[in-house]
Scaffold this motif. Structure first.
Motif, short mmCIF file in Angstrom:
data_model
loop_
_atom_site.label_atom_id
_atom_site.label_comp_id
_atom_site.label_asym_id
_atom_site.label_seq_id
_atom_site.Cartn_x
_atom_site.Cartn_y
_atom_site.Cartn_z
N THR A 177 0.86 -1.18 0.00
CA THR A 177 0.00 0.00 0.00
C THR A 177 0.90 1.22 0.00
OG1 THR A 177 -1.67 -1.19 1.27
CG2 THR A 177 -1.88 1.20 1.15
N VAL A 178 0.74 2.02 -1.05
CA VAL A 178 1.52 3.25 -1.22
C VAL A 178 0.53 4.34 -1.57
CG1 VAL A 178 3.33 4.39 -2.54
CG2 VAL A 178 3.49 1.93 -2.10
N GLY A 179 0.48 5.39 -0.75
CA GLY A 179 -0.42 6.51 -1.03
C GLY A 179 -1.88 6.11 -1.17
N GLY A 180 -2.31 5.12 -0.41
CA GLY A 180 -3.71 4.71 -0.44
C GLY A 180 -4.05 3.66 -1.48
N GLY A 181 -3.14 3.37 -2.41
CA GLY A 181 -3.41 2.37 -3.44
C GLY A 181 -2.60 1.10 -3.23
N HIS A 182 -3.22 -0.02 -3.58
CA HIS A 182 -2.54 -1.32 -3.47
C HIS A 182 -1.85 -1.66 -4.78
CE1 HIS A 182 -4.21 -2.55 0.39
NE2 HIS A 182 -5.31 -1.93 0.01
N ARG A 183 -0.66 -2.23 -4.65
CA ARG A 183 0.08 -2.66 -5.83
C ARG A 183 0.73 -4.00 -5.55
NH1 ARG A 183 3.38 2.69 -7.26
NH2 ARG A 183 4.37 1.34 -8.76
N ASP A 184 0.82 -4.82 -6.59
CA ASP A 184 1.53 -6.09 -6.47
C ASP A 184 3.01 -5.83 -6.68
OD1 ASP A 184 -0.78 -7.61 -6.12
OD2 ASP A 184 -1.09 -7.82 -8.28
#
Length: 152
Positions: free
Chosen positions: A66-73
């Protein structure tokens, strides 16, 4: 893709510094822009110790970040023997990088971060801020000589 590099010295032994930074459960405590990090698969058998893998073989972990409110793989490779952490993530600003801990002197390490990214805004400033945060957090988490000898 732009390449960026920054480094600092940290008044902590390299093995202790790398142990702290390679503990994925606590990595968000040291990286200011990283809100959370969770493994997306079981911890691999190779993570059980160097005897479970070939020399200089990385322990590969797939992660949800989670970076800046968004999830990323993403993924993280930990190379204990070399004191190197490598990572990468997909997304609009695909990037990857590596964190390297080197010996400088007894109780002092050189921490280098290299970043490869398509992002161009404030990257060098963020690297400097990340290094300063790590340095402060790890150095202040060290026992002092007077507290080591105290009986409790």
């Amino acid at each position: 893709m732009g390449n960026h590099e920054a480094w600092t010295t940290v008044d902590v032994a390299p093995n202790i510094l790398f142990d702290r930074l390679s503990d994925l459960d606590h990595l968000p405590e040291y990286i200011p822009w990283l809100t959370s990090l969770h493994r997306t698969a079981e911890t691999p058998v190779t993570a059980q110790g160097p005897e479970a893998r070939r020399p200089h073989q990385a322990v590969h972990e797939d992660v949800d970040v989670t970076v800046g409110g968004g999830h990323r793989d993403g993924w993280i490779d930990v190379l204990d023997e070399d004191r190197v952490l490598r990572w990468g993530m997909d997304g609009p600003h695909r990037y990857g990088g590596e964190l390297i801990v080197d010996f400088v002197a007894d109780g002092t390490s050189k921490l280098t971060v290299r970043l490869h990214t398509t992002e161009t805004t404030n990257v060098d400033e963020e690297l400097d801020r990340t290094l300063a945060t790590i340095k402060t957090a790890v150095e202040h988490d060290q026992p002092t000589e007077s507290s080591e000898g105290e009986q409790r």
